[in-house]
Write an enzyme that holds these catalytic residues in place. Sequence first.
Site, PDB file in Angstrom:
ATOM      1  N   ASP A  37       0.710  -1.219  -0.044  1.00  0.00           N
ATOM      2  CA  ASP A  37      -0.063  -0.031   0.206  1.00  0.00           C
ATOM      3  C   ASP A  37       0.906   1.344   0.281  1.00  0.00           C
ATOM      4  O   ASP A  37       2.049   1.131   0.359  1.00  0.00           O
ATOM      5  CB  ASP A  37      -1.062  -0.108   1.156  1.00  0.00           C
ATOM      6  CG  ASP A  37      -2.118   1.011   1.105  1.00  0.00           C
ATOM      7  OD1 ASP A  37      -3.127   0.345   0.797  1.00  0.00           O
ATOM      8  OD2 ASP A  37      -1.822   2.189   1.290  1.00  0.00           O
ATOM      9  N   ASP A  60       4.288   2.514  -4.197  1.00  0.00           N
ATOM     10  CA  ASP A  60       3.481   3.312  -5.193  1.00  0.00           C
ATOM     11  C   ASP A  60       3.598   2.731  -6.401  1.00  0.00           C
ATOM     12  O   ASP A  60       4.675   2.556  -7.025  1.00  0.00           O
ATOM     13  CB  ASP A  60       4.501   4.710  -5.206  1.00  0.00           C
ATOM     14  CG  ASP A  60       3.561   5.794  -6.189  1.00  0.00           C
ATOM     15  OD1 ASP A  60       2.443   5.186  -6.974  1.00  0.00           O
ATOM     16  OD2 ASP A  60       3.778   6.792  -6.243  1.00  0.00           O
ATOM     17  N   VAL A  61       2.432   1.956  -6.792  1.00  0.00           N
ATOM     18  CA  VAL A  61       2.346   1.157  -7.959  1.00  0.00           C
ATOM     19  C   VAL A  61       2.656   1.863  -9.340  1.00  0.00           C
ATOM     20  O   VAL A  61       3.053   1.284 -10.353  1.00  0.00           O
ATOM     21  CB  VAL A  61       0.875   0.532  -8.261  1.00  0.00           C
ATOM     22  CG1 VAL A  61       0.813  -0.433  -6.837  1.00  0.00           C
ATOM     23  CG2 VAL A  61      -0.198   1.435  -8.392  1.00  0.00           C
ATOM     24  N   SER A 145     -13.255  -2.993 -13.266  1.00  0.00           N
ATOM     25  CA  SER A 145     -14.707  -2.384 -12.785  1.00  0.00           C
ATOM     26  C   SER A 145     -15.830  -2.271 -13.524  1.00  0.00           C
ATOM     27  O   SER A 145     -15.411  -2.434 -14.977  1.00  0.00           O
ATOM     28  CB  SER A 145     -14.462  -0.771 -12.357  1.00  0.00           C
ATOM     29  OG  SER A 145     -15.801  -0.361 -11.936  1.00  0.00           O
ATOM     30  N   TYR A 158     -11.503   6.910 -15.392  1.00  0.00           N
ATOM     31  CA  TYR A 158     -11.532   5.668 -14.640  1.00  0.00           C
ATOM     32  C   TYR A 158     -11.961   4.589 -15.583  1.00  0.00           C
ATOM     33  O   TYR A 158     -11.709   3.429 -15.508  1.00  0.00           O
ATOM     34  CB  TYR A 158     -12.407   5.954 -13.392  1.00  0.00           C
ATOM     35  CG  TYR A 158     -12.544   4.770 -12.505  1.00  0.00           C
ATOM     36  CD1 TYR A 158     -11.668   4.455 -11.511  1.00  0.00           C
ATOM     37  CD2 TYR A 158     -13.666   3.821 -12.405  1.00  0.00           C
ATOM     38  CE1 TYR A 158     -11.877   3.267 -10.587  1.00  0.00           C
ATOM     39  CE2 TYR A 158     -14.021   2.917 -11.758  1.00  0.00           C
ATOM     40  CZ  TYR A 158     -12.840   2.534 -10.615  1.00  0.00           C
ATOM     41  OH  TYR A 158     -13.006   1.732  -9.761  1.00  0.00           O
ATOM     42  N   LYS A 162     -10.220   1.191 -16.426  1.00  0.00           N
ATOM     43  CA  LYS A 162     -10.632  -0.021 -16.026  1.00  0.00           C
ATOM     44  C   LYS A 162     -10.947  -0.785 -17.314  1.00  0.00           C
ATOM     45  O   LYS A 162     -11.003  -2.190 -17.360  1.00  0.00           O
ATOM     46  CB  LYS A 162     -11.852   0.039 -15.410  1.00  0.00           C
ATOM     47  CG  LYS A 162     -11.760   0.688 -13.796  1.00  0.00           C
ATOM     48  CD  LYS A 162     -10.658  -0.262 -13.113  1.00  0.00           C
ATOM     49  CE  LYS A 162     -10.535  -0.038 -11.515  1.00  0.00           C
ATOM     50  NZ  LYS A 162      -9.743  -0.707 -10.768  1.00  0.00           N
TER      51      LYS A 162
END
Length: 250
Positions: A37, A60-61, A145, A158, A162
Amino acid sequence: MGLLEGRVALVTGGAQGIGLAIAQRFAAEGASVVIADIDLDAATAAAEAIDGPAAGVRADVVDPDDVAAMVAATTDRFGRLDVLVNNAGITRDASLKNMTLEQFRQVIDVHLQGTWLGMKEALAVMKAQVADGRADGGAIVNMSSISGKIGNFGQSNYAAAKAGIVGMTKSVAREGAKHAIRVNAIQPGFIDTAMTRAMPADAQEAATSSIPMQRAGQPDEVAKVALFLASDLASYCTGITIEVTGGRHM
């Protein structure tokens, strides 16, 4: 024995919400779990609360070095990596007129770039484990999503990210298949998390009324689908996307 007994799982964005539910469900099924995380304190606290072998790491991805480090931390701690769940995500909702380029890029970077970097690092480790006989395969679960299927007002960033995850999942599934590494995705719908509970009451009611099952989903209901995809129960499933929506947008 649990469905993930003896396996090691890494969950990004695992300190809260759906990610935490997945980490808890995996641990209950016998996995050693690493929670990654951006908030190290939250990741550490979540890991300490898990009943079973677990560790928390900061990542931090969007940062390639962080992603490489979280995978290395997993193999250093537990000796292997069998399951990766790319769950980390953010929202920066706004209409197209009002959304800034920075807001668009932030969401694309976290979801698409973050998932791509996670798969790139994990696939290399999993392939090596298969090649030297330390594993007979691996599993990657990517969190998409339902917004990526139907689009939502104010979520051009978003929804694009997704939807992109679904396509990327299929592409990497083709690369992993010959190494017995399965890559699948989940599209949650309206799930009872801190984010949805913060919505105005009328918006929550409108969302719930549009769901055939007439209720929000629970994080653990998504986690159980992630468990299926991560386990041998889904041994002949790769490149698929499962909707967890209570029938909404079917």
